[in-house]
Motif scaffolding. Structure first.
Motif, PDB file in Angstrom:
ATOM      1  N   SER A  34       0.869  -1.188   0.000  1.00 35.33           N
ATOM      2  CA  SER A  34       0.000   0.000   0.000  1.00 35.33           C
ATOM      3  C   SER A  34       0.902   1.234   0.000  1.00 35.33           C
ATOM      4  O   SER A  34       1.867   1.291   0.788  1.00 35.33           O
ATOM      5  CB  SER A  34      -0.878  -0.022   1.264  1.00 35.33           C
ATOM      6  N   THR A  35       0.610   2.187  -0.843  1.00 34.19           N
ATOM      7  CA  THR A  35       1.450   3.397  -0.870  1.00 34.19           C
ATOM      8  C   THR A  35       1.309   4.171   0.442  1.00 34.19           C
ATOM      9  O   THR A  35       2.254   4.804   0.897  1.00 34.19           O
ATOM     10  CB  THR A  35       1.103   4.297  -2.072  1.00 34.19           C
ATOM     11  N   ASN A  36       0.123   4.112   1.077  1.00 34.96           N
ATOM     12  CA  ASN A  36      -0.026   4.767   2.381  1.00 34.96           C
ATOM     13  C   ASN A  36       0.872   4.083   3.412  1.00 34.96           C
ATOM     14  O   ASN A  36       1.554   4.754   4.189  1.00 34.96           O
ATOM     15  CB  ASN A  36      -1.486   4.671   2.872  1.00 34.96           C
ATOM     16  N   GLN A  62      -1.245  -2.333  -6.059  1.00 34.44           N
ATOM     17  CA  GLN A  62      -1.089  -2.516  -4.614  1.00 34.44           C
ATOM     18  C   GLN A  62      -1.642  -3.892  -4.252  1.00 34.44           C
ATOM     19  O   GLN A  62      -2.705  -4.289  -4.743  1.00 34.44           O
ATOM     20  CB  GLN A  62      -1.870  -1.466  -3.834  1.00 34.44           C
ATOM     21  N   ARG A  66      -5.459   0.105   0.954  1.00 32.93           N
ATOM     22  CA  ARG A  66      -6.342   0.403   2.082  1.00 32.93           C
ATOM     23  C   ARG A  66      -7.419   1.399   1.695  1.00 32.93           C
ATOM     24  O   ARG A  66      -7.109   2.443   1.108  1.00 32.93           O
ATOM     25  CB  ARG A  66      -5.556   1.068   3.212  1.00 32.93           C
ATOM     26  N   GLY A  67      -8.648   1.101   2.065  1.00 29.00           N
ATOM     27  CA  GLY A  67      -9.743   2.053   1.883  1.00 29.00           C
ATOM     28  C   GLY A  67     -10.169   2.596   3.233  1.00 29.00           C
ATOM     29  O   GLY A  67      -9.606   2.237   4.270  1.00 29.00           O
ATOM     30  N   ARG A  68     -11.160   3.458   3.228  1.00 30.34           N
ATOM     31  CA  ARG A  68     -11.679   3.990   4.489  1.00 30.34           C
ATOM     32  C   ARG A  68     -12.385   2.886   5.265  1.00 30.34           C
ATOM     33  O   ARG A  68     -12.843   1.911   4.689  1.00 30.34           O
ATOM     34  CB  ARG A  68     -12.685   5.107   4.213  1.00 30.34           C
ATOM     35  N   TRP A  73      -8.904  -1.583  -0.760  1.00 30.05           N
ATOM     36  CA  TRP A  73      -9.042  -0.782  -1.990  1.00 30.05           C
ATOM     37  C   TRP A  73      -8.489  -1.625  -3.137  1.00 30.05           C
ATOM     38  O   TRP A  73      -7.294  -1.895  -3.202  1.00 30.05           O
ATOM     39  CB  TRP A  73      -8.271   0.531  -1.871  1.00 30.05           C
ATOM     40  N   LYS A 138     -18.770   5.784  -7.874  1.00 25.07           N
ATOM     41  CA  LYS A 138     -17.486   6.128  -7.263  1.00 25.07           C
ATOM     42  C   LYS A 138     -16.334   6.100  -8.270  1.00 25.07           C
ATOM     43  O   LYS A 138     -16.014   5.076  -8.849  1.00 25.07           O
ATOM     44  CB  LYS A 138     -17.200   5.170  -6.104  1.00 25.07           C
ATOM     45  N   GLY A 141     -11.321   7.734  -4.307  1.00 20.91           N
ATOM     46  CA  GLY A 141     -11.462   7.932  -2.865  1.00 20.91           C
ATOM     47  C   GLY A 141     -10.162   8.459  -2.266  1.00 20.91           C
ATOM     48  O   GLY A 141      -9.098   8.384  -2.891  1.00 20.91           O
TER      49      GLY A 141
HETATM   50  C1  BTN Z   1     -11.754   5.115   0.134  1.00 21.73           C
HETATM   51  O1  BTN Z   1     -12.064   4.093   0.760  1.00 21.73           O
HETATM   52  O2  BTN Z   1     -12.594   5.733  -0.506  1.00 21.73           O
HETATM   53  C2  BTN Z   1     -10.322   5.618   0.156  1.00 21.73           C
HETATM   54  C3  BTN Z   1      -9.473   4.855  -0.815  1.00 21.73           C
HETATM   55  C4  BTN Z   1      -8.038   5.319  -0.840  1.00 21.73           C
HETATM   56  C5  BTN Z   1      -7.196   4.442  -1.716  1.00 21.73           C
HETATM   57  C6  BTN Z   1      -5.801   4.980  -1.903  1.00 21.73           C
HETATM   58  S1  BTN Z   1      -4.930   4.167  -3.196  1.00 21.73           S
HETATM   59  C7  BTN Z   1      -3.458   4.960  -2.725  1.00 21.73           C
HETATM   60  C8  BTN Z   1      -3.435   4.974  -1.213  1.00 21.73           C
HETATM   61  N1  BTN Z   1      -2.858   3.750  -0.703  1.00 21.73           N
HETATM   62  C9  BTN Z   1      -3.747   3.009  -0.036  1.00 21.73           C
HETATM   63  O3  BTN Z   1      -3.506   1.908   0.490  1.00 21.73           O
HETATM   64  N2  BTN Z   1      -4.926   3.623  -0.025  1.00 21.73           N
HETATM   65  C10 BTN Z   1      -4.875   4.903  -0.702  1.00 21.73           C
END
Ligand code: BTN
Length: 292
Positions: A34-36, A62, A66-68, A73, A138, A141
Protein backbone atom coordinates in the motif's frame (compact mmCIF):
# COMPACT_ATOMS: atom_id res chain seq x y z
CA UNK A 1 10.81 0.17 -14.30
CA UNK A 2 10.13 -2.40 -17.04
CA UNK A 3 8.17 -0.10 -19.36
CA UNK A 4 7.06 3.50 -19.56
CA UNK A 5 4.29 3.40 -17.02
CA UNK A 6 5.39 6.71 -15.55
CA UNK A 7 8.40 8.42 -17.04
CA UNK A 8 10.04 9.80 -13.92
CA UNK A 9 12.19 12.37 -15.73
CA UNK A 10 9.18 13.75 -17.55
CA UNK A 11 7.25 13.89 -14.30
CA UNK A 12 10.00 15.71 -12.43
CA UNK A 13 10.23 18.30 -15.22
CA UNK A 14 6.49 18.98 -15.06
CA UNK A 15 6.20 19.32 -11.29
CA UNK A 16 6.09 22.80 -9.77
CA UNK A 17 7.87 23.65 -6.49
CA UNK A 18 4.60 24.25 -4.68
CA UNK A 19 4.91 21.82 -1.75
CA UNK A 20 6.37 24.03 0.98
CA UNK A 21 8.40 25.59 -1.86
CA UNK A 22 9.70 22.22 -3.05
CA UNK A 23 9.04 19.61 -5.72
CA UNK A 24 8.04 16.46 -3.79
CA UNK A 25 10.52 13.57 -3.79
CA UNK A 26 9.23 10.67 -5.89
CA UNK A 27 9.14 6.95 -5.06
CA UNK A 28 7.68 4.85 -7.86
CA UNK A 29 6.87 1.15 -7.45
CA UNK A 30 5.80 -1.57 -9.87
CA UNK A 31 4.07 -3.24 -6.91
CA UNK A 32 3.76 -2.55 -3.21
CA UNK A 33 1.39 -3.52 -0.38
CA UNK A 34 0.00 0.00 0.00
CA UNK A 35 1.45 3.40 -0.87
CA UNK A 36 -0.03 4.77 2.38
CA UNK A 37 1.70 2.01 4.38
CA UNK A 38 4.98 2.70 2.57
CA UNK A 39 4.72 6.44 3.29
CA UNK A 40 4.14 5.70 6.99
CA UNK A 41 7.12 3.32 7.07
CA UNK A 42 9.28 5.98 5.44
CA UNK A 43 8.09 8.54 7.95
CA UNK A 44 9.01 6.23 10.83
CA UNK A 45 12.49 5.72 9.44
CA UNK A 46 12.99 9.51 9.16
CA UNK A 47 11.44 10.55 12.43
CA UNK A 48 14.67 11.36 14.16
CA UNK A 49 15.39 13.91 11.44
CA UNK A 50 13.95 17.43 11.26
CA UNK A 51 11.03 18.36 9.05
CA UNK A 52 10.57 15.45 6.59
CA UNK A 53 10.56 16.68 2.99
CA UNK A 54 7.34 16.30 0.97
CA UNK A 55 7.32 12.95 -0.82
CA UNK A 56 4.99 11.18 -3.24
CA UNK A 57 4.67 7.37 -3.39
CA UNK A 58 3.06 5.97 -6.53
CA UNK A 59 2.45 2.33 -7.42
CA UNK A 60 1.30 0.52 -10.53
CA UNK A 61 -0.47 -2.04 -8.34
CA UNK A 62 -1.09 -2.52 -4.61
CA UNK A 63 -1.41 -5.93 -2.99
CA UNK A 64 -3.07 -4.60 0.18
CA UNK A 65 -4.59 -1.26 -0.82
CA UNK A 66 -6.34 0.40 2.08
CA UNK A 67 -9.74 2.05 1.88
CA UNK A 68 -11.68 3.99 4.49
CA UNK A 69 -13.23 2.17 7.46
CA UNK A 70 -10.83 -0.76 7.17
CA UNK A 71 -12.05 -1.69 3.70
CA UNK A 72 -9.75 -3.03 1.02
CA UNK A 73 -9.04 -0.78 -1.99
CA UNK A 74 -8.95 -2.93 -5.11
CA UNK A 75 -5.71 -2.06 -6.91
CA UNK A 76 -5.28 -4.14 -10.09
CA UNK A 77 -2.23 -3.21 -12.21
CA UNK A 78 -2.90 -0.11 -14.33
CA UNK A 79 -6.61 -0.11 -13.40
CA UNK A 80 -6.18 2.93 -11.20
CA UNK A 81 -3.83 5.56 -9.92
CA UNK A 82 -2.52 4.68 -6.46
CA UNK A 83 -0.68 7.56 -4.90
CA UNK A 84 0.20 8.83 -1.42
CA UNK A 85 1.64 12.22 -0.61
CA UNK A 86 3.51 12.70 2.65
CA UNK A 87 3.31 16.21 4.05
CA UNK A 88 4.31 17.54 7.47
CA UNK A 89 2.72 20.57 9.12
CA UNK A 90 3.60 22.79 12.00
CA UNK A 91 -0.05 22.67 13.04
CA UNK A 92 -2.00 20.77 15.69
CA UNK A 93 -4.32 18.01 14.40
CA UNK A 94 -7.42 20.14 15.09
CA UNK A 95 -6.16 22.74 12.63
CA UNK A 96 -6.01 20.03 9.95
CA UNK A 97 -9.75 19.39 9.99
CA UNK A 98 -10.96 20.10 6.51
CA UNK A 99 -7.72 18.98 4.85
CA UNK A 100 -9.33 15.86 3.37
CA UNK A 101 -12.00 18.08 1.77
CA UNK A 102 -9.29 20.34 0.36
CA UNK A 103 -7.67 17.25 -1.15
CA UNK A 104 -11.00 16.29 -2.74
CA UNK A 105 -11.29 19.78 -4.22
CA UNK A 106 -7.74 19.60 -5.58
CA UNK A 107 -8.54 16.26 -7.24
CA UNK A 108 -11.70 17.76 -8.73
CA UNK A 109 -9.78 20.79 -10.04
CA UNK A 110 -7.00 18.63 -11.47
CA UNK A 111 -9.52 16.48 -13.34
CA UNK A 112 -11.25 19.57 -14.65
CA UNK A 113 -7.97 20.96 -16.00
CA UNK A 114 -6.74 17.66 -17.35
CA UNK A 115 -9.74 16.17 -19.05
CA UNK A 116 -11.90 19.25 -19.48
CA UNK A 117 -14.64 18.10 -17.17
CA UNK A 118 -16.17 19.71 -14.17
CA UNK A 119 -19.15 21.35 -12.54
CA UNK A 120 -22.16 19.19 -11.92
CA UNK A 121 -23.55 19.35 -15.43
CA UNK A 122 -20.60 17.23 -16.51
CA UNK A 123 -21.33 14.68 -13.83
CA UNK A 124 -18.29 14.97 -11.59
CA UNK A 125 -19.00 15.82 -7.97
CA UNK A 126 -17.68 15.32 -4.45
CA UNK A 127 -19.38 13.37 -1.71
CA UNK A 128 -18.59 14.51 1.83
CA UNK A 129 -16.14 13.85 3.30
CA UNK A 130 -13.93 12.49 0.54
CA UNK A 131 -15.36 10.54 -2.37
CA UNK A 132 -15.04 11.57 -5.99
CA UNK A 133 -18.16 10.64 -7.97
CA UNK A 134 -19.05 10.49 -11.63
CA UNK A 135 -22.80 10.45 -12.26
CA UNK A 136 -23.26 9.22 -8.71
CA UNK A 137 -20.79 6.32 -9.11
CA UNK A 138 -17.49 6.13 -7.26
CA UNK A 139 -14.59 7.42 -9.38
CA UNK A 140 -12.09 7.73 -6.58
CA UNK A 141 -11.46 7.93 -2.86
CA UNK A 142 -9.16 9.64 -0.40
CA UNK A 143 -7.67 8.21 2.78
CA UNK A 144 -5.77 10.49 5.16
CA UNK A 145 -3.62 8.94 7.89
CA UNK A 146 -2.20 11.22 10.59
CA UNK A 147 0.86 10.81 12.82
CA UNK A 148 1.81 13.32 15.47
CA UNK A 149 5.18 13.86 17.12
CA UNK A 150 6.14 16.49 19.72
CA UNK A 151 6.37 19.30 17.21
CA UNK A 152 4.68 18.34 13.95
CA UNK A 153 1.63 16.73 12.41
CA UNK A 154 2.53 14.34 9.58
CA UNK A 155 -0.21 13.48 7.11
CA UNK A 156 -0.22 10.72 4.53
CA UNK A 157 -2.68 11.73 1.84
CA UNK A 158 -3.74 8.60 -0.06
CA UNK A 159 -5.57 9.04 -3.36
CA UNK A 160 -7.06 6.23 -5.42
CA UNK A 161 -8.55 7.15 -8.80
CA UNK A 162 -10.10 4.66 -11.19
CA UNK A 163 -8.43 4.80 -14.61
CA UNK A 164 -9.56 1.72 -16.49
CA UNK A 165 -11.35 -0.86 -14.32
CA UNK A 166 -11.82 -4.52 -15.31
CA UNK A 167 -15.26 -5.10 -16.90
CA UNK A 168 -16.59 -7.32 -14.09
CA UNK A 169 -15.68 -4.88 -11.33
CA UNK A 170 -19.20 -3.98 -10.20
CA UNK A 171 -19.86 -7.59 -9.26
CA UNK A 172 -16.73 -7.58 -7.07
CA UNK A 173 -17.49 -4.33 -5.26
CA UNK A 174 -20.44 -3.34 -3.12
CA UNK A 175 -21.14 -0.13 -4.99
CA UNK A 176 -21.43 1.22 -8.55
CA UNK A 177 -18.11 2.51 -9.88
CA UNK A 178 -16.87 4.69 -12.71
CA UNK A 179 -13.47 5.17 -14.32
CA UNK A 180 -11.75 7.97 -16.23
CA UNK A 181 -11.65 5.99 -19.47
CA UNK A 182 -15.44 5.86 -19.48
CA UNK A 183 -15.52 9.67 -19.20
CA UNK A 184 -12.83 10.58 -21.73
CA UNK A 185 -13.15 7.61 -24.08
CA UNK A 186 -9.41 6.95 -23.81
CA UNK A 187 -6.77 6.02 -21.24
CA UNK A 188 -5.57 9.02 -19.31
CA UNK A 189 -1.78 9.01 -19.12
CA UNK A 190 -0.74 8.48 -15.47
CA UNK A 191 2.13 10.96 -15.78
CA UNK A 192 -0.27 13.74 -16.80
CA UNK A 193 -2.70 12.85 -14.04
CA UNK A 194 0.02 12.77 -11.37
CA UNK A 195 1.40 16.11 -12.59
CA UNK A 196 -2.00 17.79 -12.47
CA UNK A 197 -2.78 16.29 -9.06
CA UNK A 198 0.50 17.10 -7.34
CA UNK A 199 0.65 20.66 -8.67
CA UNK A 200 -2.94 21.40 -7.69
CA UNK A 201 -2.52 19.75 -4.28
CA UNK A 202 0.53 21.89 -3.56
CA UNK A 203 -1.30 25.11 -4.45
CA UNK A 204 -4.43 24.29 -2.46
CA UNK A 205 -2.58 22.94 0.58
CA UNK A 206 -0.54 26.18 0.71
CA UNK A 207 -3.76 28.23 0.94
CA UNK A 208 -5.16 25.83 3.55
CA UNK A 209 -2.00 26.09 5.68
CA UNK A 210 -2.27 29.89 5.71
CA UNK A 211 -6.00 30.43 5.91
CA UNK A 212 -7.66 27.18 6.97
CA UNK A 213 -10.77 25.77 5.29
CA UNK A 214 -12.85 28.97 5.11
CA UNK A 215 -11.67 30.00 1.58
CA UNK A 216 -12.79 26.60 0.27
CA UNK A 217 -16.39 26.58 1.55
CA UNK A 218 -17.96 28.09 -1.57
CA UNK A 219 -15.89 25.85 -3.88
CA UNK A 220 -16.97 22.77 -1.94
CA UNK A 221 -20.65 23.72 -1.85
CA UNK A 222 -20.64 24.24 -5.64
CA UNK A 223 -19.53 20.68 -6.37
CA UNK A 224 -21.14 18.88 -3.41
CA UNK A 225 -23.07 15.88 -4.80
CA UNK A 226 -25.85 16.13 -2.21
CA UNK A 227 -26.24 19.86 -1.56
CA UNK A 228 -29.92 20.56 -0.80
CA UNK A 229 -30.81 16.87 -1.04
CA UNK A 230 -32.20 14.48 1.52
CA UNK A 231 -29.45 12.34 2.97
CA UNK A 232 -28.78 9.88 5.75
CA UNK A 233 -25.58 10.01 7.78
CA UNK A 234 -24.49 6.76 9.40
CA UNK A 235 -22.14 6.98 12.40
CA UNK A 236 -21.53 3.49 13.80
CA UNK A 237 -25.01 2.26 14.76
CA UNK A 238 -26.53 5.75 14.86
CA UNK A 239 -27.98 7.51 11.84
CA UNK A 240 -29.37 10.96 11.21
CA UNK A 241 -31.55 11.99 8.31
CA UNK A 242 -31.77 15.52 7.00
CA UNK A 243 -31.26 17.94 4.17
CA UNK A 244 -27.62 18.53 3.31
CA UNK A 245 -26.70 22.20 3.74
CA UNK A 246 -23.05 21.91 2.76
CA UNK A 247 -20.05 22.43 5.01
CA UNK A 248 -18.90 24.94 7.64
CA UNK A 249 -15.61 26.77 8.12
CA UNK A 250 -13.81 23.69 9.40
CA UNK A 251 -15.25 21.26 6.87
CA UNK A 252 -17.96 19.81 9.11
CA UNK A 253 -21.15 18.60 7.41
CA UNK A 254 -24.28 20.67 8.09
CA UNK A 255 -27.62 18.90 8.11
CA UNK A 256 -31.05 20.38 8.49
CA UNK A 257 -32.84 17.68 10.46
CA UNK A 258 -36.17 16.21 9.42
CA UNK A 259 -38.86 14.94 11.75
CA UNK A 260 -40.65 11.65 11.07
CA UNK A 261 -43.01 13.22 8.51
CA UNK A 262 -40.09 14.46 6.49
CA UNK A 263 -40.78 18.01 7.61
CA UNK A 264 -37.90 20.23 8.68
CA UNK A 265 -37.53 20.39 12.45
CA UNK A 266 -36.38 23.67 13.98
CA UNK A 267 -35.59 22.38 17.49
CA UNK A 268 -31.82 22.26 16.99
CA UNK A 269 -28.63 24.32 17.45
CA UNK A 270 -27.53 27.52 15.78
CA UNK A 271 -29.35 28.16 12.52
CA UNK A 272 -31.35 24.98 13.11
CA UNK A 273 -28.49 22.97 11.63
CA UNK A 274 -26.73 19.92 13.01
CA UNK A 275 -22.97 19.61 12.50
CA UNK A 276 -21.03 16.39 11.95
CA UNK A 277 -17.35 15.54 11.68
CA UNK A 278 -17.44 11.97 10.40
CA UNK A 279 -19.67 9.24 9.07
CA UNK A 280 -20.92 7.61 5.92
CA UNK A 281 -23.33 9.67 3.82
CA UNK A 282 -25.92 8.23 1.47
CA UNK A 283 -28.91 9.63 -0.42
CA UNK A 284 -32.34 8.77 0.99
CA UNK A 285 -35.47 7.81 -0.87
CA UNK A 286 -36.60 11.42 -0.73
CA UNK A 287 -33.48 12.33 -2.72
CA UNK A 288 -35.27 13.70 -5.73
CA UNK A 289 -37.01 16.50 -3.91
CA UNK A 290 -34.48 19.31 -4.12
CA UNK A 291 -35.09 21.93 -1.46
CA UNK A 292 -33.95 25.49 -1.57
C1 BTN B 1 -11.75 5.11 0.13
O1 BTN B 1 -12.06 4.09 0.76
O2 BTN B 1 -12.59 5.73 -0.51
C2 BTN B 1 -10.32 5.62 0.16
C3 BTN B 1 -9.47 4.86 -0.82
C4 BTN B 1 -8.04 5.32 -0.84
C5 BTN B 1 -7.20 4.44 -1.72
C6 BTN B 1 -5.80 4.98 -1.90
S1 BTN B 1 -4.93 4.17 -3.20
C7 BTN B 1 -3.46 4.96 -2.73
C8 BTN B 1 -3.44 4.97 -1.21
N1 BTN B 1 -2.86 3.75 -0.70
C9 BTN B 1 -3.75 3.01 -0.04
O3 BTN B 1 -3.51 1.91 0.49
N2 BTN B 1 -4.93 3.62 -0.02
C10 BTN B 1 -4.88 4.90 -0.70
Amino acid sequence: MSEKWINEERLVRALEPVHAGLVPGLCLFEAIDSTNAEALRRLKSMQSSRLPPPMAFIARTQTAGRGRRGREWMSEPDAGLYMSLLRSFDLVPDALQGLSLVVGLAVYEALKTLVGIGEEREGISLKWPNDILYQGCKLGGILLELQRDEALSHVVIGIGLNLDLPPDVDSLLDRPTADLKQITGERVEPVKLVTALLNQLGRDIAVFEEEGFAPFIARWNRVDAYMGKNVRLQQDSKWTEGISRGVDSSGGLLLEPLNDDGVTSHATGEGGLLRFEGGELSPTLRLNEDRE
